[in-house]
Design an enzyme around this catalytic site. Structure first.
Site, short mmCIF file in Angstrom:
data_model
loop_
_atom_site.label_atom_id
_atom_site.label_comp_id
_atom_site.label_asym_id
_atom_site.label_seq_id
_atom_site.Cartn_x
_atom_site.Cartn_y
_atom_site.Cartn_z
N CYS A 2 24.25 34.96 45.43
CA CYS A 2 22.89 35.09 44.93
C CYS A 2 22.35 33.68 44.75
O CYS A 2 22.81 32.95 43.87
CB CYS A 2 22.84 35.86 43.62
SG CYS A 2 21.17 35.99 42.93
N GLU A 104 17.84 37.42 50.11
CA GLU A 104 19.05 37.15 50.87
C GLU A 104 18.65 36.93 52.32
O GLU A 104 17.61 37.42 52.77
CB GLU A 104 20.06 38.28 50.74
CG GLU A 104 21.45 37.95 51.25
CD GLU A 104 22.01 36.68 50.64
OE1 GLU A 104 21.90 35.62 51.31
OE2 GLU A 104 22.53 36.72 49.52
#
Length: 221
Positions: A2, A104
């Site tokens: 992340c 992402e």
């Protein structure tokens, strides 16, 4: 993994959603929050929940150089209870990192395509985090890391890891002012059910941490 996320909610919504009784000092919405920057976190001080900013990138209290934080933006939830940097924090320094989506990058034939992702039906949520306080020669630094886990079915085509996203009920348990053993904290994370996610592709504009604004979240057509 992340490494980038957003928090666009109004301050009043955050206070209401997470049961915070005091204003958030210096709050500002962000479209492109990156490692090394300040992130909005919630802890429980034993009497009440408190919201404030920490630097993203954990600097353990025993570290000689705070630059180590750039290598510790994430911690693998499966092994954090075994690692010297995270073991004690799993026991007594757990926090929430507040967000409303994360980014992402999906590998494609033409390069990496950014995708904006969030839990279905939720405008606000919390990552499971760990925090610590580093002090040296008059410098006082509060930092945190975000726990990650193996990707669920939605995330697997995009990346093999994803942040640990807490349900409303598990948020309360994660930061309750109770000392757990590292194994208990690990077990709590591992038994969490994964939430349903949704997402859409956005412009490569978001790929630069220097960029901010609505262009970061605008769907590409």
């Amino acid at each position: 993994m992340c490494g980038r996320y957003t928090l666009l909610a109004e301050e009043a919504e955050i206070l209401r959603e997470f049961g915070i009784g005091q204003p958030i000092k210096g709050y500002e919405p962000r479209y492109n929050i990156a490692p090394g920057q300040k992130v909005l976190s919630v802890i429980h001080d034993g009497q009440q929940k408190r919201a404030g900013y920490m630097k993203w990138g954990l600097v353990p209290r025993w570290a000689d150089d705070p630059k180590i934080g750039y290598k510790m933006i994430n911690a693998r939830s499966e092994t954090a209870h075994e690692k010297p940097s995270f073991k004690t924090l799993m026991s007594r320094k757990r926090c929430l990192v507040i967000a409303d989506s994360f980014y992402e990058w999906k590998k494609t034939k033409s390069g990496k395509q950014p995708v904006r992702i969030s839990p279905k039906g939720k405008s606000l949520f919390a990552f499971a985090g760990l925090w610590d306080r580093w002090e040296k020669e008059g410098e006082d630094l509060f930092t945190c890391t975000i726990l990650t886990q193996e990707a669920n079915d939605f995330m697997q085509p995009i990346h093999d890891r994803m942040p640990v996203i807490l349900t409303e009920q598990s948020q309360e348990h994660w930061i309750e002012p109770v000392k757990w053993s590292p194994d208990e904290a690990s077990g709590f994370i591992q038994q969490l059910s994964m939430q349903d996610l949704e997402g859409y592709e956005v412009s490569e504009y978001v790929s630069s941490a220097k960029n901010e604004g609505e262009e970061c979240i605008r769907p590409i057509t």
